[in-house]
Motif scaffolding. Sequence first.
Motif, mmCIF file in Angstrom:
data_model
loop_
_atom_site.group_PDB
_atom_site.id
_atom_site.type_symbol
_atom_site.label_atom_id
_atom_site.label_comp_id
_atom_site.label_asym_id
_atom_site.label_seq_id
_atom_site.Cartn_x
_atom_site.Cartn_y
_atom_site.Cartn_z
ATOM 1 N N ALA A 44 -3.764 8.104 -0.102
ATOM 2 C CA ALA A 44 -3.159 6.774 -0.070
ATOM 3 C C ALA A 44 -3.922 5.876 -1.025
ATOM 4 O O ALA A 44 -5.076 6.164 -1.388
ATOM 5 N N ASN A 96 -7.791 6.683 -1.031
ATOM 6 C CA ASN A 96 -8.276 7.299 0.200
ATOM 7 C C ASN A 96 -7.666 8.677 0.277
ATOM 8 O O ASN A 96 -6.477 8.838 0.017
ATOM 9 N N HIS A 136 0.874 -1.160 0.000
ATOM 10 C CA HIS A 136 0.000 0.000 0.000
ATOM 11 C C HIS A 136 0.923 1.225 0.000
ATOM 12 O O HIS A 136 2.004 1.199 0.589
ATOM 13 N N GLN A 183 0.721 -3.100 5.519
ATOM 14 C CA GLN A 183 -0.489 -2.967 6.331
ATOM 15 C C GLN A 183 -1.152 -1.617 6.074
ATOM 16 O O GLN A 183 -0.547 -0.559 6.279
ATOM 17 N N TRP A 184 -2.383 -1.660 5.683
ATOM 18 C CA TRP A 184 -3.111 -0.433 5.346
ATOM 19 C C TRP A 184 -3.260 0.477 6.569
ATOM 20 O O TRP A 184 -3.167 1.693 6.449
ATOM 21 N N ILE A 229 -0.391 2.797 7.037
ATOM 22 C CA ILE A 229 -0.421 3.912 6.088
ATOM 23 C C ILE A 229 -1.324 5.022 6.632
ATOM 24 O O ILE A 229 -0.965 6.201 6.632
ATOM 25 N N THR A 286 -4.531 1.578 -1.923
ATOM 26 C CA THR A 286 -4.273 0.196 -1.564
ATOM 27 C C THR A 286 -3.559 -0.534 -2.692
ATOM 28 O O THR A 286 -3.484 -0.047 -3.821
ATOM 29 N N ARG A 287 -3.064 -1.710 -2.362
ATOM 30 C CA ARG A 287 -2.394 -2.493 -3.405
ATOM 31 C C ARG A 287 -3.354 -2.811 -4.537
ATOM 32 O O ARG A 287 -2.926 -3.004 -5.673
#
Length: 119
Positions: A47, A55, A30, A97-98, A101, A49-50
């Motif tokens: 941000a 976000n 992420h 780990q989200w 982030i 995610t993978r």
Amino acid sequence: VQLQASGGGLVQAGGSLRLSCVDSGSRTNHIGWYRQAPGKQRELVAAITRGGSPNYAGALADRFTISRDNAKNTVYLQMNSLKPEDTAIYYCAADQQWGQILRVKPAQWGQGTQVTVSS
């Protein structure tokens, strides 16, 4: 260097910049973009995610767009309608780990790129 940020510069208010972050370490991280202005704490800007879900912090989604090109291991931050208050050093960072982030505690930080918006 695992994370390489680029694309900063000097722009007039109302202008645009596109920041790039190349993650040479993993395609499954992420990624977050953060910024730190003088005298202020580092804050999350956007941000992704993978899987590519974005976000944004607050109302920045109105002007900023985060995206990723996994084939190039690159995450972009398109910034439009820039304001003087957007002036800061912008950092990209990565974590598996989200939550890290979002908590501004990613495991890997890249070097910053300066964004200066003149009025």
